[in-house]
Enzyme design. Structure first.
Site, PDB file in Angstrom:
ATOM      1  N   SER A  17       0.834  -1.212   0.000  1.00  0.00           N
ATOM      2  CA  SER A  17       0.000   0.000   0.000  1.00  0.00           C
ATOM      3  C   SER A  17       0.863   1.253   0.000  1.00  0.00           C
ATOM      4  O   SER A  17       2.096   1.172   0.118  1.00  0.00           O
ATOM      5  CB  SER A  17      -0.954   0.011   1.204  1.00  0.00           C
ATOM      6  OG  SER A  17      -0.242   0.288   2.389  1.00  0.00           O
ATOM      7  N   SER A 142      11.706   9.816   7.457  1.00  0.00           N
ATOM      8  CA  SER A 142      10.581  10.750   7.564  1.00  0.00           C
ATOM      9  C   SER A 142      11.154  12.097   7.983  1.00  0.00           C
ATOM     10  O   SER A 142      12.285  12.169   8.495  1.00  0.00           O
ATOM     11  CB  SER A 142       9.624  10.249   8.656  1.00  0.00           C
ATOM     12  OG  SER A 142       8.723  11.261   9.043  1.00  0.00           O
ATOM     13  N   TYR A 155       8.055   6.752  17.127  1.00  0.00           N
ATOM     14  CA  TYR A 155       8.261   6.822  15.668  1.00  0.00           C
ATOM     15  C   TYR A 155       9.485   7.672  15.340  1.00  0.00           C
ATOM     16  O   TYR A 155      10.361   7.260  14.571  1.00  0.00           O
ATOM     17  CB  TYR A 155       6.996   7.413  15.042  1.00  0.00           C
ATOM     18  CG  TYR A 155       6.980   7.517  13.535  1.00  0.00           C
ATOM     19  CD1 TYR A 155       6.967   6.378  12.735  1.00  0.00           C
ATOM     20  CD2 TYR A 155       6.936   8.767  12.903  1.00  0.00           C
ATOM     21  CE1 TYR A 155       6.922   6.477  11.351  1.00  0.00           C
ATOM     22  CE2 TYR A 155       6.878   8.877  11.520  1.00  0.00           C
ATOM     23  CZ  TYR A 155       6.877   7.723  10.742  1.00  0.00           C
ATOM     24  OH  TYR A 155       6.826   7.829   9.378  1.00  0.00           O
ATOM     25  N   LYS A 159      13.021   6.570  13.539  1.00  0.00           N
ATOM     26  CA  LYS A 159      13.448   7.215  12.284  1.00  0.00           C
ATOM     27  C   LYS A 159      14.785   7.934  12.489  1.00  0.00           C
ATOM     28  O   LYS A 159      15.649   7.891  11.606  1.00  0.00           O
ATOM     29  CB  LYS A 159      12.373   8.190  11.789  1.00  0.00           C
ATOM     30  CG  LYS A 159      11.055   7.521  11.382  1.00  0.00           C
ATOM     31  CD  LYS A 159      11.208   6.598  10.177  1.00  0.00           C
ATOM     32  CE  LYS A 159       9.875   6.134   9.596  1.00  0.00           C
ATOM     33  NZ  LYS A 159      10.037   5.165   8.498  1.00  0.00           N
ATOM     34  N   THR A 190      -1.433   8.563   2.414  1.00  0.00           N
ATOM     35  CA  THR A 190      -1.546   7.096   2.524  1.00  0.00           C
ATOM     36  C   THR A 190      -2.404   6.755   3.745  1.00  0.00           C
ATOM     37  O   THR A 190      -2.886   7.633   4.438  1.00  0.00           O
ATOM     38  CB  THR A 190      -0.155   6.449   2.718  1.00  0.00           C
ATOM     39  OG1 THR A 190       0.308   6.763   4.039  1.00  0.00           O
ATOM     40  CG2 THR A 190       0.858   6.942   1.694  1.00  0.00           C
TER      41      THR A 190
END
Ligand SMILES: NC(=O)c1ccc[n+]([C@@H]2O[C@H](COP(=O)([O-])OP(=O)(O)OC[C@H]3O[C@@H](n4cnc5c(N)ncnc54)[C@H](OP(=O)(O)O)[C@@H]3O)[C@@H](O)[C@H]2O)c1
Length: 267
Positions: A17, A142, A155, A159, A190
């Site tokens: 995806s 990111s 997160y 990253k 997304t």
């Protein structure tokens, strides 16, 4: 259209995806041979059928959280076509919760999936790349890999860790003709927020307005292929927006960015 990607073997994780799916179409359109990975065979098969040349697409299901399995999966990926040219590290999850309320287990889950899985695959693939004196690691980090904002501690930590690991790796192997490109996307449209982990590990299950207003995955994929072709060390992917300015400011005046971040409302 040039033929830079023609017949190149590209392994994409997170290909079922979002950004990974769009990358599959973009690489396939340019004549690459693909290995598509994620946990969901049916979704990968849907992506395979939509590629320009489905006969040049192989599916390798894997769970990036299952670190011990990744050595064997990497060997299987190499065996698909006998070699790999581009490793597109892309699969991952996000997180939405305050540090004070987040279970330690959530920090571990995000770190395992978004950081350790990339390290495990890279360590198995590295002898293959050095043996051939050729290969390109492309890493979807990111903007959160460069700065910190509320509700993203697990997160952003994972990253940020990718930058440390892959910057060191680049310094070790660039004389072996192996390239490392780190992508720092801003908002890309997304489903990532739907699957983001909350404080107890449950999925957020909600869309994000910022992400829904972000760049389409198809346009992101075009930017990414250009960056790969250039062999850039690191590149922002997204709309020309405040995000890009923040990244630029972060280089020259990090305190200014931190001052702005501490004023943000957690969301
Ligand atoms: N969208 C954004 O705004 C944005 C911004 C910056 C960075 N990124 C990064 O872009 C990458 C792709 O995210 P996306 O936005 O395209 O989100 P997405 O549409 O949710 O895609 C995530 C992909 O990761 C795979 N995945 C998740 N958990 C997995 C696991 N345990 N094992 C194997 N595969 C797993 C999913 O496949 P299955 O569920 O089929 O396993 C899916 O293919 C991520 O690394 C994300 O951090 C996204």
């Amino acid at each position: 259209m040039d033929n830079y990607f023609e017949n190149k073997v590209v392994w994409i994780t997170g290909a079922s995806s979002g950004i990974g799916e769009a990358l599959a179409y973009a690489f396939s359109f340019r004549g690459a041979k693909l290995i598509l990975s994620s946990r969901n065979y049916d979704e990968l098969d849907r992506v395979r059928q939509t590629c320009r040349t489905p006969e040049n697409v192989k599916i390798l299901t894997l769970d990036l959280s299952d670190i011990p399995s990744l050595e064997g999966k990497t060997s299987e990926a190499i065996a698909c076509y006998g070699h790999i040219d581009i490793m597109m590290h892309n699969g991952g999850i996000s997180q939405r919760s305050l540090v004070i309320e987040t279970d330690l287990e959530v920090h571990r889950r995000v770190m395992e999936l978004d950081y350790f899985s990339y390290v495990a695959i890279t360590k198995t693939l590295l002898p293959h790349f050095t043996g051939r004196r050729s290969g390109h690691f492309v890493v979807t980090s990111s903007i959160m890999g460069k700065i910190g904002t509320p509700m993203r501690s697990a997160y952003a930590a994972a990253k940020h860790a990718l930058h440390g690991f892959f910057d060191c790796l680049r310094a070790e192997i660039s004389s072996d003709n192996i390239k490392v490109t780190i992508l720092t996307p801003g908002y890309i449209r997304t489903n990532i927020s739907l699957h983001a982990l909350t404080k107890d590990g449950a999925k957020l299950g909600a869309r994000s307005k910022n992400i829904d207003n972000g760049l389409t995955p198809g346009k992101a994929a075009v930017q990414i292929l250009n960056v790969i072709k250039r062999g850039s060390f690191e590149s922002y992917i997204g709309k020309f927006s405040g995000e890009k300015i923040v990244l630029w400011l972060n280089r020259i005046a990090p305190n200014m960015v931190i001052r702005k971040a501490v004023k943000l409302t957690p969301k």
